[in-house]
Structures are given as structure tokens and as C-alpha cells.
Motif scaffolding. Sequence first.
Motif, mmCIF file in Angstrom:
data_model
loop_
_atom_site.group_PDB
_atom_site.id
_atom_site.type_symbol
_atom_site.label_atom_id
_atom_site.label_comp_id
_atom_site.label_asym_id
_atom_site.label_seq_id
_atom_site.Cartn_x
_atom_site.Cartn_y
_atom_site.Cartn_z
ATOM 1 N N HIS A 187 0.841 -1.202 0.000
ATOM 2 C CA HIS A 187 0.000 0.000 0.000
ATOM 3 C C HIS A 187 0.871 1.245 0.000
ATOM 4 C CE1 HIS A 187 0.664 -0.774 4.298
ATOM 5 N NE2 HIS A 187 0.330 0.477 4.565
ATOM 6 N N HIS A 190 -0.346 5.979 2.790
ATOM 7 C CA HIS A 190 -0.180 6.642 4.082
ATOM 8 C C HIS A 190 0.745 7.855 3.921
ATOM 9 C CE1 HIS A 190 -2.192 3.203 5.528
ATOM 10 N NE2 HIS A 190 -1.532 2.962 6.638
ATOM 11 N N ASP A 196 4.858 1.488 8.484
ATOM 12 C CA ASP A 196 3.585 1.110 7.872
ATOM 13 C C ASP A 196 3.398 1.926 6.604
ATOM 14 O OD1 ASP A 196 1.040 0.423 7.200
ATOM 15 O OD2 ASP A 196 0.074 1.485 8.841
ATOM 16 N N TYR A 297 -4.073 -6.338 5.966
ATOM 17 C CA TYR A 297 -3.793 -5.533 4.775
ATOM 18 C C TYR A 297 -4.518 -6.124 3.561
ATOM 19 C CZ TYR A 297 -0.467 -2.936 7.584
ATOM 20 O OH TYR A 297 0.094 -2.143 8.550
ATOM 21 N N TYR A 325 2.632 2.412 15.877
ATOM 22 C CA TYR A 325 1.719 2.188 14.750
ATOM 23 C C TYR A 325 0.710 3.340 14.609
ATOM 24 C CZ TYR A 325 -2.114 0.012 12.130
ATOM 25 O OH TYR A 325 -3.102 -0.252 11.222
ATOM 26 N N HIS A 326 0.608 3.864 13.397
ATOM 27 C CA HIS A 326 -0.332 4.953 13.084
ATOM 28 C C HIS A 326 -0.156 6.171 13.984
ATOM 29 C CE1 HIS A 326 -3.477 2.801 10.319
ATOM 30 N NE2 HIS A 326 -2.237 2.713 9.879
HETATM 31 ZN ZN LIG Z 1 -1.792 1.600 8.189
#
Ligand SMILES: [Zn+2]
Length: 465
Positions: A187, A190, A196, A297, A325-326
Motif C-alpha cells: 500500500h 499513508h 507502515d 492488509y 503504529y499509526h
Molecule cells: Zn496503516
Amino acid sequence: MGLLSEFDQRDRAKLGDEMHRFTADLYPICRSITGNGIRQTLKMIQDRIPLETFEVPTGTAVFDWIVPKEWNVRDAYIKGPNGQRILDFQECNLHLLNYSMPVRATMSLSALKPHLFTIPEKPDWIPYRTSYYKEDWGFCLSHNQMLALQDGEYEVCIDSTLANGYLTYGECYLPGRSTDEILISCHACHPSLANDNLSGLSVATFLAQILSGRDLRYSYRFLFIPGTIGAITWLARNRDTIGCIRHGLVLTCLGDRGPFHYKKSRQGNAEIDRATAHLLRQYSESPKILEFSPYGYDERQYCSPGFNLAVGCLMRSVWGTFPEYHTSADNLNFIHPKQLAESLGLCADIFDVLEENRRYRNLNPYCEPQLGRRNLYRSTGGGAIEAQINARLWVLNLSDGEHSLLDIAERSGHPFPLIHAAAEALQESGLLAIIPETSRGLEEESQENTAHSSGDQSCGSSSHS
Ligand SMILES: [Zn+2]
């Protein structure tokens, strides 16, 4: 074959540095599931690998979903009662709720607060939040910063557009001798998040760079797509080629210091699942192999029941389980050159297994052949003579046409490269013959194993021996 064999340890360190530099170049870009951020990202990947980009118009139906409006942002800020910018998108793109609709307003702190997001448990970090499918606006900030806000009038400006446009994704196809494919998907949606998002992009880009121009058994297809909607869109537009996908990996969270984790495909015992588990067992005494679950995912889309592709997910730390994370703490200091290069190495090892995993037939199956007479009962390299001979005996014994080299590696406990080297030596001495394949995998399975959902697509014939 050894895809990374030309890189010695020193070169691998350099490779890791280069991968990390690439993530640093991509880091400042404000990506989202649509818009100029992902376009700019794909352009930078295109500088390194032959990447084709696709633009799918807003409103296009893709299975049960619709390609959303395109989002772009020029500027966003909040000015405090004293007229100073207290939050500035230009300073950190995580400050803006991703996909925020345009806003220009002045409001009291109590009216503003429902639009502010923080992480009270990590009071110095900025959270990453999105609102893709519900029109909304908001800002993310550290909890400490929010606590310091004074009563008064706040000026809010989000200079964004949410309008008909396109969803953009990139695809890099590297043809091999067979049209059977290995799919690699990551992906690219982001914003400034390193592990990530960018670690997967970097590993995939460098893999494509290394594979490019090589004589390969499989064809390789790399997808750089927005999460969820991108995979759904790609699957909807490519139903004709899906039948060629034999193995696949979703790559994400590959730059942190956590141990490798592999989440199996929905099939659970696909060749990719077994190859990766085999290698992780070599890397670690307690390999982290996770069963498939319909959450995570884009393996969720590839492994949806209508497709049920053999696609697993390779990570180091698992999303959602590490505190960074995030959040703004998933930054360039959270990922490391050494770990990026190691992740690249593991992927190359996985492809090495898939490229070389075949079945052979023992041409001398009645009792053991006399290896000494053929110079096969002593080490060719020195050192692990026992293991080398033992591997040859295993290969001879199990090369009955039923067992692949991976089967033999699993059953014998020897690493795949040793088993493969044994097969090559035995083949050279005329004791072993390779079993020819069809385009749909190994000969004997061509009937029973064609239960791919997408069914009747032909992937052409392969001509390799
Ligand atoms: Zn993510």
C-alpha cells in the motif's frame, strides 16, 4: 540461483542505506488513497523501476465499492486566539485528518474540540487518522499540545479539494520464462509514516530493481496501490490475469527491529506459505507464523473467497501491535537500514525457493546408487560434508516424481539451498532428471490444482525445461 548472492555483507549494508534514503525521500509527501501525493510517490518509484501508472475515474464501480472522489490539499492550519498558527499541515502532514473536506471557519475551543484527535496514553505523539468514506474534517495533535490550548476564538483553514478525479495506482510487470506470476503488493496511501507504508514500498521497489532484467522462471507483478480500495480496484480491472497468479506476498512494516512475522494465505498450505515458513524456521528457533484472518492488509482482498489466491503477508512487527503504529513515532528513526536490507534478503530467499522448487525423478531408484564412484560421496566445498551427503541421499530417496524440493527440505530438515544444490549435483551426474512442467505448475498437479476461482483464463504455455 541466489538473487542476492552478488551482494556480500558489505554491499548489503550499502543496500540498506540506499533503501533507507529512498524512504526518507518519500517521507514528507502527503499521500492518501487518491490525489497528487500517491502520484508523486509513484513517479519517484518510476525513477527506479519500469512502473506503469493507471488512473481510474471517480465513480467507477469496483465490485461492491465505488472509486471515491479525489482528495488534494494545498494548505491547512489552525490559528490560535493570538493569530499565530498553532497547527500547521506544512510542518507535519499528520496534523490534518486525512481526506478532510475544505473548511474555513472561526470557532470557539469547545466547538473545535470534537474535531481534534490525540493519543492520551502517548501525550507527545501525533495520531494518524483518516475519514475516507464519510465527509468530515479534523486535526491531529499531541495530547500535551491540546491540553495547553486556551479558551478563545480559533481560525480553522483546510484548503483542500474533494472532487471528481481519479484513483491512481502503479504496476510493474517483469516477464519471466513462464506467464505464471508472483504478485507483490504494497500500500502506498499513508502520509508521513515510515514502517507502515514506506518500508514496504522500499522493499518492493528494490526487489523489482534486482529482479529486473534477470532470466526468471516466473513473471513478477508489483503493485503499488492505495490500501483496500486500490486492491479492490486492481482485482476488478484485472480479472483476466488473476488466473496467472501462483504465489503472492503483501509487504508491509518491514523496517522496524521486530522479528519477522508471516501471515499465511487463506489456503493455509500454499507453496508460498510453506516456502516462507521453511525459511523462517531457518532464521529463528521460534518462527512467527500467523494463521490467516480476514483482517489486516490487502491479503484480505486477494484471499476473499471468490479469488482465494495464494497470497500471504510478510511483516516484521505486526500492525496494531507496536505502540508507534499509526502515530508520528512511526518515523524515519523507527526504521533501520539493516532491517530493511534483511527484509529484502528474506524476500529474495523466498523467491529463490519458488524459482527453484521443482520435482525430480531418481533415474536409479533400485537401491542406492554408488555415490563414491561418481565423486558424490565427498564434499565438493569442504566443511559440512555430512550435511551435503545427507542432503543428496534425501533428494535421491524422495525424488519419486511426487515430492518437490521443498517437500524434501521440509521432511529432511535441511535448508532449501542445500537440497537444491544436491539436486543440481545429482542431475549433473545423470542420477536425477527434472520433471517438466506445464504452464499451470508442475505436471502431475495440472488437473487437480486448477481450482483457481477465476477459472478458465489461459496463461499461455511455458517453454522452460
Ligand atoms: Zn496503516
